[in-house]
Design an enzyme around this catalytic site. Structure first.
Site, PDB file in Angstrom:
ATOM      1  N   LEU A 207       0.844  -1.194   0.000  1.00  0.00           N
ATOM      2  CA  LEU A 207       0.000   0.000   0.000  1.00  0.00           C
ATOM      3  C   LEU A 207       0.878   1.244   0.000  1.00  0.00           C
ATOM      4  CD1 LEU A 207      -2.626  -0.950   2.749  1.00  0.00           C
ATOM      5  CD2 LEU A 207      -3.019  -0.895   0.284  1.00  0.00           C
ATOM      6  N   HIS A 208       0.572   2.189  -0.868  1.00  0.00           N
ATOM      7  CA  HIS A 208       1.342   3.431  -0.842  1.00  0.00           C
ATOM      8  C   HIS A 208       0.574   4.641  -1.371  1.00  0.00           C
ATOM      9  CE1 HIS A 208       1.809   2.502  -5.122  1.00  0.00           C
ATOM     10  NE2 HIS A 208       2.170   3.753  -5.297  1.00  0.00           N
ATOM     11  N   ARG A 209      -0.560   4.441  -2.032  1.00  0.00           N
ATOM     12  CA  ARG A 209      -1.241   5.572  -2.668  1.00  0.00           C
ATOM     13  C   ARG A 209      -1.848   6.505  -1.623  1.00  0.00           C
ATOM     14  NH1 ARG A 209      -1.344   5.406  -8.037  1.00  0.00           N
ATOM     15  NH2 ARG A 209      -0.817   3.414  -8.990  1.00  0.00           N
TER      16      ARG A 209
END
Length: 363
Positions: A207-209
């Site tokens: 996850l990074h957005r």
């Protein structure tokens, strides 16, 4: 004898490195080209860049711009300033920009304004969500680039619908698959799941957005969803540096760990792909992992409202989910027999060869 044509290859963020590597190797092996590797420094964590260069057999960059973090305007502006100096001192015959990050747009603007033939590798992808900064970058880069290398037929269709001349478009395929095949023996030998002590069945999470991790409420909802998944499928979560900061600030990293989710730091490409290749399923908001899991036939649950890679849904193993639908979508995916689905055309490990053929054809 004609001098080899100098080709600038821009690498900025983790996915860019994998897209650049096969092309760098192919250009190096070709007597009529001279690749010049330029790292903008947009990703500067060692595991996000340096170790990936080593994994993929890339040399130290010929130029390192050292831009680092900052706002979209700061990153784009700083890359433009730094790259323009290189171009003026060492003008290339071709500029190849990849993906959809700020550095892609910045170097594309420099190249086209200085009338350097500019190629966009991975052109034509569209999410149709302008709240995503990457979508703005894609639209702008494709509008200004001279040559558009698409990974799949939907890319061609998007560009033609936007009025691009067919002469600018070449479907070369998905170069991420070239990267996987380039180091497949290393990936198979890495045995990362065993090294991390994972069971035979496990899921991998990335996850990074901003839409998922920058809002405490959204991040907390995803953490609850991941803990629900953990109860049916053990999870391993290589945590992006930005995501790690957000989790720690909210105390959610401890909650995940207490719930049994295995948190690890960012992994180099070979170790990460060893982890993905052995997974029962992937939970992600990354574009690249949607493609890699489609290639490998692994169920992928993408935590986004849309994707610029719809072919991973229509032909691949990908599904769009949110925090409330994640567990049910995963259970549905796991209940279905894992079949060999047809890979999209030109996802065959030979994209770099097609790229070079296109450069030669275009002179």
């Amino acid at each position: 004898m004609t001098s080899p044509k100098r080709v600038h290859l821009i690498a900025a963020a983790r996915p860019n490195f994998m897209k650049v590597a096969p092309l760098w190797h192919a250009l190096t092996a070709a007597e009529d080209f001279e690749p010049v590797l330029i790292h903008t420094g947009q990703h500067y964590d060692a595991n996000m860049s340096d170790a990936i260069f080593e994994d993929l057999g890339l040399p130290q960059p010929d130029h390192h711009l050292g831009v680092g973090s900052g706002s979209h305007a700061e990153q784009t502006g700083n890359v433009m300033i730094a790259y323009e100096k290189i171009v003026i001192a060492e003008r290339p015959d071709w500029l190849v920009i990849v993906g959809d990050v700020n550095s892609t747009l910045a170097c594309g603007l420099v190249g086209t304004k200085l009338r350097i033939p500019t190629v966009h590798l991975e052109a034509g992808l569209r999410s149709r969500d302008r709240d995503m900064p990457e979508e703005i970058n894609r639209l702008a880069v494709d509008a200004i680039s001279d040559v558009l290398w698409t990974p799949s037929p939907d890319g061609d269709e998007n560009l033609l619908a936007e009025g691009c001349s067919p002469a600018r478009i070449t479907n070369v395929g998905n170069i991420m698959m070239d990267s996987f095949e380039l180091v497949r023996p290393k990936i198979e030998a890495a045995a990362e799941p065993a090294a991390l002590g994972l069971p035979e069945r496990y899921g991998v999470v990335t996850l990074h957005r901003p839409s998922n991790v920058d809002t405490p409420e959204a991040l907390a909802a995803l953490v609850e969803a991941l803990l629900a998944v953990q109860a049916v499928l053990p999870l391993c979560f290589p945590v992006h540096p930005r995501t790690a900061q957000r989790l720690a600030a909210a105390g959610l990293d401890a909650k995940l760990a207490e719930g049994g989710v295995k948190l690890v730091g960012p992994l180099p490409y070979v170790r990460f792909m060893s982890l993905v290749a052995g997974a029962t399923a992937a939970i992600t908001d990354s574009g690249g992992i949607q493609e890699e899991t489609t290639y490998l036939g692994i169920p992928c649950l993408t935590l986004r409202e849309n994707t610029e890679r719809p072919i991973t849904i229509t032909q691949g193993t990908n599904r769009l989910v949110n925090a409330s639908t994640l567990l049910s979508a995963l259970e549905e995916a796991l209940a279905q027999p894992r079949s060999e689905r047809a890979r999209p055309a030109n996802w065959d490990g030979k994209t770099a060869t097609r790229c070079i053929e296109d450069l030669r054809r275009r002179g």
